[in-house]
Each structure stands twice: as C-alpha cells, then as structure tokens.
Design a protein around this motif. Structure first.
Motif, mmCIF file in Angstrom:
data_model
loop_
_atom_site.group_PDB
_atom_site.id
_atom_site.type_symbol
_atom_site.label_atom_id
_atom_site.label_comp_id
_atom_site.label_asym_id
_atom_site.label_seq_id
_atom_site.Cartn_x
_atom_site.Cartn_y
_atom_site.Cartn_z
ATOM 1 N N LEU A 119 -31.966 -47.808 -4.442
ATOM 2 C CA LEU A 119 -32.846 -48.682 -3.676
ATOM 3 C C LEU A 119 -33.308 -49.826 -4.580
ATOM 4 O O LEU A 119 -33.631 -49.600 -5.756
ATOM 5 C CB LEU A 119 -34.057 -47.906 -3.167
ATOM 6 N N GLN A 145 -40.955 -49.973 3.472
ATOM 7 C CA GLN A 145 -40.256 -50.035 2.186
ATOM 8 C C GLN A 145 -41.237 -50.276 1.043
ATOM 9 O O GLN A 145 -41.122 -49.680 -0.029
ATOM 10 C CB GLN A 145 -39.182 -51.125 2.230
ATOM 11 N N TRP A 167 -34.322 -44.349 4.416
ATOM 12 C CA TRP A 167 -33.879 -45.603 3.789
ATOM 13 C C TRP A 167 -32.640 -45.353 2.936
ATOM 14 O O TRP A 167 -31.676 -46.125 2.969
ATOM 15 C CB TRP A 167 -35.013 -46.187 2.950
#
Length: 358
Positions: free
Chosen positions: A265, A306, A225
C-alpha cells in the motif's frame, strides 16, 4: 529519533566516500574492479571515481567521453535485485524520473560478476532536499506520489519472483510485539542498567499499544484495500527520503536507489517518511504533518478510509521499537534519556493520531 539519525548517517555515507576512509590500496582495488566490470558496456572510459565504498553496495562515477555514468554493485540477493532492476527499467521507460538503466553489450540490464549483479545508470546531477524548507518538503512528497502512481502496472519478467508486503502488516505487528516481550527478558538480566530498568518500567504499556493497533488495523478496511490493490499494485520505495531523492539541475524531482522496492500500500512509504521526520522536536508538528499529507494528496488523493488506515499504522510504536532494537540487537550504547525521549514521542504521537482517527 535514532532511526532518523542512522538513516541520515547512512545516506551521508552513500553520498560521500570519505566517510568510509578507504585506504589508497582499497580505493585502487575498487577502481580496478570497476575498470574490469565496465568493459562489459560499450563506453570509452576516461577515469573512474569511487563514490561509495566499504559496504556491500558500491557506487562508482565513470567518466566517459560522452559524460559521466553510474556503475553500481547491487547489495541485494540476486532474485530481489532482478525484481528492482526491472522495476527501475519499467519506470524509466515509462517516463518516470528515475535514472535510466544502460544495457550492456549484450543488451542485458546487468552484468553478473561473482555473486553480485552490476548495473550502469544515467548519472543524475542535483541536490538533496532540505526538509526544513516547506517548498522542498512539498517537492519531495509530490515526488513520492508520482513514483507510486507511475509504478502501477509493473510486472516482473517471467522467472523473476514477486516481492510484496501486501497483507503482511499484521504479521509484522505481531513479530515486533513478540520481540519487545523477549527484550524484557534481556532487560531483566541487566538489573543495574538504567536503560533496562526504564524499559521494564514502561514497556508493557507500549506493547499493549502495539497489540491494540493490530486489533484496530484488522477492524479497519485494510484487508479490503489490500485485496483491491493486489489486482494492480503499486511499488513502495521502502527507503524514500533525502538520501534517495534529488532536485535535479533540470528542476525536476528524481527518485534514486530503488534496490529495496516491493509491492505494498502506498501509505507504507508515507509512514516511513513522515513519522521519523516528526520525531525530532519533542512535540507533534501539525503544520509539518499537514504540509506533507496535502502535498502528497495534491498528486495522488487518498480516501478518508485510506487515511484512517494510515493513521492506525502510524500509531504502532515503530520509533520506540527501533530504539530498543538499536540497544539490544545492534549493541549501540544508547542512554536512558534516549529511551525516555522515545517513550515520550510515542505518547505525543498517539494523542495526535487518535484525534485524527476520531
């Protein structure tokens, strides 16, 4: 627990200058400083009001013939300040509800005076969110999602360093676990201290929990990610909450005080918003947890993978770490029961999050 109370206290101080108990002489010096700095902008000043004083970051409300504006002395190092100043300008010009920056007479977004940068913003009228009210809780989480989404595409101007935490979580975990080990040595030097006795009795379990969390993070799709986001990163606020968001008189959500923004993130902001808020009742509030996640996802959905990474990050004993640091680094007179409450919260949190990960 302690972290949340400290954050709320800091935010209250920022919103209410009386918390600083400035002497008349100190207040007049700050007013005089503002009167000197504001001459760099094309405004006609009626009066100056100190909103926040006594710390590195100072805020004034400048009353002009065209209405109030905000003057702020940025408390960050210059390179970090330039990253955040340009980020806020990018967001404002894009239409995100952050206070717009008013350039000085030379068309520059800031004025340097001594070692500090001074910036003038639009003045936003509004009220803080009340997080015990579900509607406000949903509003503030939607505002965070909108902030993350709007920030995609920001690149600092040439010469301004990029500030990012992308990919650095493993190092943060390792450092905190090492510090908790080091604090055991300090606790051993205080054999008659009830707080330290309890820490020594319980610490190893939670240090292991921190190291296990690191292992789980590295086994997840975290690094994948990170690699994806690096191509088009979003900003994280890093200090989002009731002190840095407002429900404007226009009924819109406003995000303020962007001094600490960096690339990361988006779930970093969710963890820093959600976990301290839940650390207030001694139980894990599933309803409140779900309201916050669902409100965020109504604007910016997360994949199951996620969310798994987010739950893993939430497992790390951040709240416990902050309580221990508060005692051993900041020397706050915390009592044994406050450490016991932190241990118990980490246990409750771990049970709830492990169920979600499964």
């Amino acid at each position: 627990m302690v972290e949340r109370l400290l954050e709320e206290n800091n935010h209250n101080q920022e919103e209410n200058s009386t918390e600083y108990a400035l002497t008349p002489e100190e207040e007049q010096k700050l007013i005089s400083l503002a009167e000197t700095i504001i001459k760099n902008w094309e405004v006609t000043v009626n009066s100056v009001e100190v909103i926040q004083g006594g710390q590195m970051a100072i805020v004034w409300k400048i009353h002009t013939i065209e209405g109030p504006i905000c003057l702020k002395r940025i408390h960050r190092p210059e390179k970090k300040a330039l990253f955040s100043i340009n980020a806020q300008n990018y967001l404002a010009l894009k239409g995100m509800r952050v206070p717009g920056i008013i350039p000085n007479k030379n068309g520059i977004l800031y004025t340097k005076h001594g070692p500090f940068l001074f910036v003038v913003y639009e003045w936003i009228e509004g009220r803080p969110f009340e997080l015990t009210v579900q509607e406000d809780l949903e509003f503030i989480m939607k505002g965070l999602a909108e902030f993350h989404t709007a920030s995609i595409g920001y690149r600092p101007p040439e010469g301004v360093p990029i500030f990012t935490k992308l990919g650095r979580w493993p190092n943060h975990y390792i450092k905190r676990c090492q510090q908790m080990e080091t604090w055991k040595l300090l606790a051993k030097s205080l054999p008659d201290d009830p707080f330290s006795k309890l820490y020594l009795a319980e610490a190893d379990f939670f240090i292991k929990e921190g190291r296990d969390t690191l292992k789980r993070l590295l086994e997840s799709e975290y690094l994948d990610w990170v690699g994806t986001v690096k191509g088009m990163p979003n900003l994280c606020h890093q200090d989002y909450g009731t002190g840095n968001s407002l429900l404007g008189d226009d009924g819109q959500i406003w995000v303020i005080d962007l001094d600490t923004v960096s690339f990361d993130l988006p779930i970093r902001d969710l963890r820093k918003m959600i976990i301290p808020l839940l650390d207030t009742t001694g139980v894990w509030n599933d309803d409140q947890f779900n309201v916050m996640i669902n409100a965020y996802e109504s604007v910016s959905p997360l994949t199951e993978k996620q969310k798994e990474i987010m739950f893993i990050d939430m497992l790390f004993p951040y709240e416990l770490y902050d309580v221990i640091r508060e005692r051993y680094v900041r020397k706050s007179p915390l009592m044994e029961n406050e450490l016991a409450e932190a241990f118990e919260y980490e246990r409750i949190k771990s049970g709830a999050l492990n169920q979600l990960i499964k």
